[in-house]
Design a protein around this motif. Structure first.
Motif, PDB file in Angstrom:
ATOM      1  N   SER A 111      10.455  15.236  -0.858  1.00  0.00           N
ATOM      2  CA  SER A 111      11.656  15.467  -1.663  1.00  0.00           C
ATOM      3  C   SER A 111      12.681  16.289  -0.877  1.00  0.00           C
ATOM      4  O   SER A 111      13.826  16.410  -1.296  1.00  0.00           O
ATOM      5  N   ALA A 112      12.292  16.817   0.269  1.00  0.00           N
ATOM      6  CA  ALA A 112      13.187  17.632   1.090  1.00  0.00           C
ATOM      7  C   ALA A 112      13.806  16.841   2.248  1.00  0.00           C
ATOM      8  O   ALA A 112      14.352  17.428   3.177  1.00  0.00           O
ATOM      9  N   PHE A 113      13.733  15.512   2.214  1.00  0.00           N
ATOM     10  CA  PHE A 113      14.385  14.721   3.257  1.00  0.00           C
ATOM     11  C   PHE A 113      15.903  14.875   3.155  1.00  0.00           C
ATOM     12  O   PHE A 113      16.471  14.866   2.053  1.00  0.00           O
ATOM     13  N   ILE A 114      16.545  15.018   4.306  1.00  0.00           N
ATOM     14  CA  ILE A 114      18.004  15.093   4.395  1.00  0.00           C
ATOM     15  C   ILE A 114      18.474  14.143   5.492  1.00  0.00           C
ATOM     16  O   ILE A 114      17.683  13.723   6.344  1.00  0.00           O
ATOM     17  N   ASP A 115      19.740  13.812   5.482  1.00  0.00           N
ATOM     18  CA  ASP A 115      20.354  12.958   6.490  1.00  0.00           C
ATOM     19  C   ASP A 115      20.305  13.697   7.834  1.00  0.00           C
ATOM     20  O   ASP A 115      20.899  14.764   7.984  1.00  0.00           O
ATOM     21  N   ALA A 116      19.615  13.126   8.797  1.00  0.00           N
ATOM     22  CA  ALA A 116      19.449  13.777  10.103  1.00  0.00           C
ATOM     23  C   ALA A 116      20.765  14.015  10.815  1.00  0.00           C
ATOM     24  O   ALA A 116      20.920  14.995  11.547  1.00  0.00           O
ATOM     25  N   SER A 117      21.747  13.151  10.585  1.00  0.00           N
ATOM     26  CA  SER A 117      23.025  13.293  11.281  1.00  0.00           C
ATOM     27  C   SER A 117      23.860  14.442  10.737  1.00  0.00           C
ATOM     28  O   SER A 117      24.834  14.857  11.367  1.00  0.00           O
ATOM     29  N   GLN A 118      23.476  14.987   9.587  1.00  0.00           N
ATOM     30  CA  GLN A 118      24.198  16.109   8.987  1.00  0.00           C
ATOM     31  C   GLN A 118      23.453  17.437   9.158  1.00  0.00           C
ATOM     32  O   GLN A 118      23.955  18.473   8.733  1.00  0.00           O
ATOM     33  N   ALA A 119      22.284  17.391   9.755  1.00  0.00           N
ATOM     34  CA  ALA A 119      21.430  18.581   9.857  1.00  0.00           C
ATOM     35  C   ALA A 119      21.784  19.446  11.069  1.00  0.00           C
ATOM     36  O   ALA A 119      22.424  18.990  12.018  1.00  0.00           O
ATOM     37  N   TRP A 120      21.338  20.685  10.994  1.00  0.00           N
ATOM     38  CA  TRP A 120      21.360  21.629  12.118  1.00  0.00           C
ATOM     39  C   TRP A 120      19.916  21.768  12.575  1.00  0.00           C
ATOM     40  O   TRP A 120      19.001  21.721  11.759  1.00  0.00           O
ATOM     41  N   TYR A 121      19.706  21.963  13.862  1.00  0.00           N
ATOM     42  CA  TYR A 121      18.354  21.981  14.429  1.00  0.00           C
ATOM     43  C   TYR A 121      18.116  23.265  15.207  1.00  0.00           C
ATOM     44  O   TYR A 121      19.015  23.773  15.867  1.00  0.00           O
ATOM     45  N   VAL A 122      16.879  23.758  15.120  1.00  0.00           N
ATOM     46  CA  VAL A 122      16.466  24.878  15.963  1.00  0.00           C
ATOM     47  C   VAL A 122      15.476  24.317  16.965  1.00  0.00           C
ATOM     48  O   VAL A 122      14.441  23.752  16.599  1.00  0.00           O
ATOM     49  N   GLY A 161       5.110  21.767  15.950  1.00  0.00           N
ATOM     50  CA  GLY A 161       4.938  20.585  15.120  1.00  0.00           C
ATOM     51  C   GLY A 161       3.762  19.774  15.621  1.00  0.00           C
ATOM     52  O   GLY A 161       2.935  20.259  16.397  1.00  0.00           O
ATOM     53  N   ALA A 162       3.716  18.528  15.236  1.00  0.00           N
ATOM     54  CA  ALA A 162       2.604  17.649  15.586  1.00  0.00           C
ATOM     55  C   ALA A 162       2.431  17.491  17.091  1.00  0.00           C
ATOM     56  O   ALA A 162       1.320  17.433  17.593  1.00  0.00           O
ATOM     57  N   MET A 163       3.515  17.411  17.809  1.00  0.00           N
ATOM     58  CA  MET A 163       3.456  17.161  19.250  1.00  0.00           C
ATOM     59  C   MET A 163       3.853  18.406  20.048  1.00  0.00           C
ATOM     60  O   MET A 163       4.363  18.301  21.149  1.00  0.00           O
ATOM     61  N   GLY A 164       3.602  19.574  19.490  1.00  0.00           N
ATOM     62  CA  GLY A 164       3.958  20.814  20.180  1.00  0.00           C
ATOM     63  C   GLY A 164       5.358  21.249  19.797  1.00  0.00           C
ATOM     64  O   GLY A 164       5.629  21.476  18.626  1.00  0.00           O
ATOM     65  N   PRO A 165       6.279  21.337  20.777  1.00  0.00           N
ATOM     66  CA  PRO A 165       7.639  21.792  20.452  1.00  0.00           C
ATOM     67  C   PRO A 165       8.273  20.895  19.393  1.00  0.00           C
ATOM     68  O   PRO A 165       8.078  19.683  19.393  1.00  0.00           O
ATOM     69  N   SER A 166       8.997  21.516  18.501  1.00  0.00           N
ATOM     70  CA  SER A 166       9.608  20.758  17.417  1.00  0.00           C
ATOM     71  C   SER A 166      11.083  21.083  17.318  1.00  0.00           C
ATOM     72  O   SER A 166      11.530  22.144  17.751  1.00  0.00           O
ATOM     73  N   LEU A 167      11.831  20.159  16.753  1.00  0.00           N
ATOM     74  CA  LEU A 167      13.219  20.404  16.381  1.00  0.00           C
ATOM     75  C   LEU A 167      13.185  20.693  14.889  1.00  0.00           C
ATOM     76  O   LEU A 167      12.933  19.796  14.090  1.00  0.00           O
ATOM     77  N   ALA A 204      15.947  30.810  13.411  1.00  0.00           N
ATOM     78  CA  ALA A 204      15.966  31.159  14.834  1.00  0.00           C
ATOM     79  C   ALA A 204      15.814  32.667  15.034  1.00  0.00           C
ATOM     80  O   ALA A 204      15.156  33.110  15.983  1.00  0.00           O
ATOM     81  N   ALA A 205      16.380  33.452  14.150  1.00  0.00           N
ATOM     82  CA  ALA A 205      16.243  34.908  14.251  1.00  0.00           C
ATOM     83  C   ALA A 205      14.785  35.331  14.047  1.00  0.00           C
ATOM     84  O   ALA A 205      14.310  36.269  14.690  1.00  0.00           O
ATOM     85  N   SER A 206      14.069  34.628  13.183  1.00  0.00           N
ATOM     86  CA  SER A 206      12.661  34.957  12.909  1.00  0.00           C
ATOM     87  C   SER A 206      11.689  34.353  13.913  1.00  0.00           C
ATOM     88  O   SER A 206      10.707  34.980  14.285  1.00  0.00           O
ATOM     89  N   TRP A 207      11.948  33.117  14.334  1.00  0.00           N
ATOM     90  CA  TRP A 207      10.991  32.359  15.134  1.00  0.00           C
ATOM     91  C   TRP A 207      11.462  32.058  16.551  1.00  0.00           C
ATOM     92  O   TRP A 207      10.734  31.426  17.321  1.00  0.00           O
ATOM     93  N   GLY A 208      12.656  32.488  16.893  1.00  0.00           N
ATOM     94  CA  GLY A 208      13.199  32.175  18.213  1.00  0.00           C
ATOM     95  C   GLY A 208      13.803  30.780  18.239  1.00  0.00           C
ATOM     96  O   GLY A 208      13.734  30.040  17.272  1.00  0.00           O
ATOM     97  N   GLY A 209      14.403  30.458  19.356  1.00  0.00           N
ATOM     98  CA  GLY A 209      14.995  29.142  19.522  1.00  0.00           C
ATOM     99  C   GLY A 209      16.506  29.180  19.464  1.00  0.00           C
ATOM    100  O   GLY A 209      17.121  30.209  19.179  1.00  0.00           O
TER     101      GLY A 209
END
Length: 159
Positions: A100-111, A118-124, A137-142
């Motif tokens: 239910s938390a899916f959003i349009d990827a083209s409108q998102a911000w990424y860390v 994530g599943a494959m190590g580093p995640s966006l 980013a302030a809490s987890w870096g990136g």
């Protein structure tokens, strides 16, 4: 009087809701769905996931946003994509993202480059707004990136 009615009608027509940018609604990720890129069972791994709608109707699903972008940014795939969706990490649990938390990827911000894997190590880590991405980013870096800043060179540097 008729002038006012015509003016009111014109103004009301101008205020009608806009057509949805993309009428496709993302599909739920099922218990046995496998990542289109690596073949792993998607729900067995933490972190935000993604899915695409292709021009031929295919809906590839991915165990991580990194895998989704690795597929989507390939030149032969870019022109075939009609829609891209990712889990909003600010609205769902990292370990078990809710569809239910899916959003349009083209409108998102990424860390990118956080300590959350994530599943494959580093995640966006995707977020629906910049402020949530900056707080993560302030809490987890990136580093906070816009959709336009995500590219194959960035992903190739991830290990």
């Amino acid at each position: 009087m008729i002038k006012w009615l015509v003016l009111a009608a014109v103004l009301l027509c101008g205020c009608s809701p806009a057509e949805p940018q993309n009428p496709y609604m993302p599909e739920a990720i099922q218990a046995h769905d496998r990542c289109h890129l690596c073949g792993m069972v998607i729900q067995q791994h933490p972190g935000p996931k993604g899915e695409l709608l292709m021009s031929d109707g295919l809906v590839p699903k991915f165990c991580s946003t990194r895998d989704m972008f690795s597929f989507a940014l390939q030149p032969e795939n870019q022109r075939r994509i009609k829609a891209m969706y990712v889990h909003d990490a600010g609205r769902t649990d990292w370990e078990h993202p809710d569809d239910s938390a899916f959003i349009d990827a083209s409108q998102a911000w990424y860390v990118y480059g956080s300590r959350r894997k994530g599943a494959m190590g580093p995640s966006l880590a995707p977020f629906s707004n910049r402020e949530a991405a900056e707080a993560f980013a302030a809490s987890w870096g990136g580093k906070v990136l816009s959709y336009q800043e995500v590219n194959l060179s960035l992903l190739e540097g991830a290990h």
